[in-house]
Design a protein around this motif. Sequence first.
Motif, PDB file in Angstrom:
ATOM      1  N   HIS A  39      39.201  23.913  25.234  1.00  0.00           N
ATOM      2  CA  HIS A  39      39.507  22.684  25.969  1.00  0.00           C
ATOM      3  C   HIS A  39      39.932  22.977  27.407  1.00  0.00           C
ATOM      4  O   HIS A  39      39.631  22.202  28.317  1.00  0.00           O
ATOM      5  CB  HIS A  39      40.587  21.905  25.231  1.00  0.00           C
ATOM      6  N   ARG A  40      40.615  24.086  27.617  1.00  0.00           N
ATOM      7  CA  ARG A  40      40.972  24.463  28.990  1.00  0.00           C
ATOM      8  C   ARG A  40      39.709  24.692  29.814  1.00  0.00           C
ATOM      9  O   ARG A  40      39.626  24.239  30.972  1.00  0.00           O
ATOM     10  CB  ARG A  40      41.840  25.720  28.972  1.00  0.00           C
ATOM     11  N   ASP A  41      38.720  25.371  29.231  1.00  0.00           N
ATOM     12  CA  ASP A  41      37.452  25.594  29.941  1.00  0.00           C
ATOM     13  C   ASP A  41      36.763  24.265  30.265  1.00  0.00           C
ATOM     14  O   ASP A  41      36.187  24.100  31.353  1.00  0.00           O
ATOM     15  CB  ASP A  41      36.521  26.462  29.100  1.00  0.00           C
ATOM     16  N   ILE A  42      36.822  23.328  29.326  1.00  0.00           N
ATOM     17  CA  ILE A  42      36.214  22.019  29.558  1.00  0.00           C
ATOM     18  C   ILE A  42      36.906  21.309  30.719  1.00  0.00           C
ATOM     19  O   ILE A  42      36.248  20.689  31.571  1.00  0.00           O
ATOM     20  CB  ILE A  42      36.267  21.171  28.270  1.00  0.00           C
ATOM     21  N   ARG A 201      30.027  15.963  28.627  1.00  0.00           N
ATOM     22  CA  ARG A 201      29.952  15.998  27.162  1.00  0.00           C
ATOM     23  C   ARG A 201      28.539  16.206  26.653  1.00  0.00           C
ATOM     24  O   ARG A 201      28.342  16.633  25.505  1.00  0.00           O
ATOM     25  CB  ARG A 201      30.536  14.707  26.582  1.00  0.00           C
ATOM     26  N   VAL A 202      27.543  15.901  27.457  1.00  0.00           N
ATOM     27  CA  VAL A 202      26.150  16.039  27.015  1.00  0.00           C
ATOM     28  C   VAL A 202      25.787  17.501  26.800  1.00  0.00           C
ATOM     29  O   VAL A 202      25.157  17.861  25.804  1.00  0.00           O
ATOM     30  CB  VAL A 202      25.200  15.380  28.033  1.00  0.00           C
ATOM     31  N   ARG A 203      26.160  18.350  27.719  1.00  0.00           N
ATOM     32  CA  ARG A 203      25.832  19.776  27.622  1.00  0.00           C
ATOM     33  C   ARG A 203      27.053  20.525  27.100  1.00  0.00           C
ATOM     34  O   ARG A 203      28.046  20.681  27.808  1.00  0.00           O
ATOM     35  CB  ARG A 203      25.381  20.303  28.984  1.00  0.00           C
ATOM     36  N   LYS A 204      26.950  20.990  25.881  1.00  0.00           N
ATOM     37  CA  LYS A 204      28.088  21.624  25.220  1.00  0.00           C
ATOM     38  C   LYS A 204      28.296  23.054  25.712  1.00  0.00           C
ATOM     39  O   LYS A 204      27.338  23.756  26.085  1.00  0.00           O
ATOM     40  CB  LYS A 204      27.877  21.657  23.703  1.00  0.00           C
ATOM     41  N   THR A 205      29.548  23.485  25.685  1.00  0.00           N
ATOM     42  CA  THR A 205      29.837  24.896  25.936  1.00  0.00           C
ATOM     43  C   THR A 205      29.495  25.691  24.686  1.00  0.00           C
ATOM     44  O   THR A 205      29.323  25.145  23.597  1.00  0.00           O
ATOM     45  CB  THR A 205      31.319  25.092  26.285  1.00  0.00           C
ATOM     46  N   ASP A 206      29.412  26.992  24.822  1.00  0.00           N
ATOM     47  CA  ASP A 206      29.103  27.833  23.664  1.00  0.00           C
ATOM     48  C   ASP A 206      30.177  27.703  22.581  1.00  0.00           C
ATOM     49  O   ASP A 206      29.880  27.762  21.379  1.00  0.00           O
ATOM     50  CB  ASP A 206      28.963  29.296  24.091  1.00  0.00           C
TER      51      ASP A 206
END
Length: 537
Positions: A39-42, A201-206
């Motif tokens: 969540h910090r990365d987001i 939110r469309v492109r998710k992180t790994d």
Amino acid sequence: MGAQQSNLGDNFVATGDDGDDAPYFSMGNNTLKIAMDMHRDIRFNLCKSVRSDASYQPHSWMYFEGKTGHRRYDTDVNTMPFRQESFFSWLFGAKEPGLAGIISCDTGYSILFIPKPKPDSEVWSGPAKDPNWYKKHYLVDNCKYVEDLTTTLEERNVKLIYLMEGKNRFSGVTAPAPSFPGMEKFTVNKTTLYPIAVAGRVRKTDKELAVIRYVTQVSSEAHKKVMLAAKPGMMEYQASSIFQYYCYCYGGCREVGYIPICPGGDRCKILHYGGQGAPNDKKITDGSLCLFDMGAEYHCYLTDITTTFPVNGKFTPEQKVMYQIVYDTVQEVLNNIRPGFTWREARIVCYKTLLQKLVDYGLCRGDASDISDMYDCKLHRDFMPHGIGHFIGSDVHDVGGNASYWCWTDEQVKDIDWYDPDLEWCPLERNMVLTIEPGLYFNDVLLDPAIADPVKGQYINRDEVAKYRGLGGVRIEEVFIVTQDGYEKISHVPRTIDEIEEFMAGAKPDDIPFLDALESWTVISKDNFPMTKNVNS
């Protein structure tokens, strides 16, 4: 006594509590551990996107509100576990109600604001968590009480506050911008943040993809348990309960992402069966198809899988035709998935393949040159009256593809399908997660007008279609991640006709203890229970 909402925040483990190096969320045992730095990365990614917007100015902050608790109408009873607002969960991962948060667009510095505990809260809900607990477990930079919000913003010389306000493209509901006491002291922007957050939110992180893979794996295994447990005479709600039991007991998924859709037989043609007025309450008879659309949720990430299979484990000839048409359509769409491929192109492939298969199996008449005409008159809508899929993430119909974000030309707007209007010209990109869910249904409400229509009716083989009326429908829904050069399918259940029949002929599950018990229940009457003393005797 009506129970208050239990707190999943207690399932967070902070740095060093069990030897790990960073705080994480887990439901224990073998369930997935989710590091809070996800969540910090987001948050950092969102700040970077806002800084690139023309509206940005130094000393800007973003303000977000979580969801408050909910009760059953006007009572004091909570009937469902608390579920955090999706954007707030995406940014902070916090489980508790009544929270707010601010994030510095300049640096990503984050502050959570929590409600002060009531004097008797420890009696009813256990030990209260202080600001240090929130700071440590949710990996934010600071935590204060909500009463300190305005003062905190003033102390930090905030020049502009971005607020979330925008329309959800699926519900059509516009969430109004949040407010707080003293907000009139600041300059606010209500238009910029929502589309930027949606795009994020469309492109998710790994790390997000790992969570979605997990909940999809759990849901796939739960679907397989339901397939093995299925037998003629079972109630639709039993299928739903088996799915939910497995997801919670073995996957730690306390909630499902939506009301399970579990029709049997002719009810399979009802797209959102299982909700109000059709609560999965019918018996599934021998020879019927089951169409089970169910997906679990974990840490506010969820999935959406649909299986269709015969309750007795053997397809009839007509059921095989229905199923094969849909299966072939799914495969054709998936074979075209790659970055840059638009959802409109996927839709055209889906509907035209479905029409071609209907011709191949004799339900419609025509040749290859007629498929475009059949598509133009929208004959596909009478056999498949819904869109081809949707984004997956923190909501089952996840945000994305808003017309305000994706750039359309006037010419593109003229040729759209209004089942998925805001996804039409959305180009697929790496790390998007979507479903593909073609279906084939035999619903008199749609077929009768189509046959009577002079344009559509010329293509429909009414005698052949008549053989399928009463069989309901078939839907197959897969979940996939767009990769660098194609896709990764992450839903894994038996799919071909042979796979399904072979799988269902296997050993029945021995870890669902209530299945046999259900068969022994009789109609509830006074004979089932000891007599109580009659005070009037």
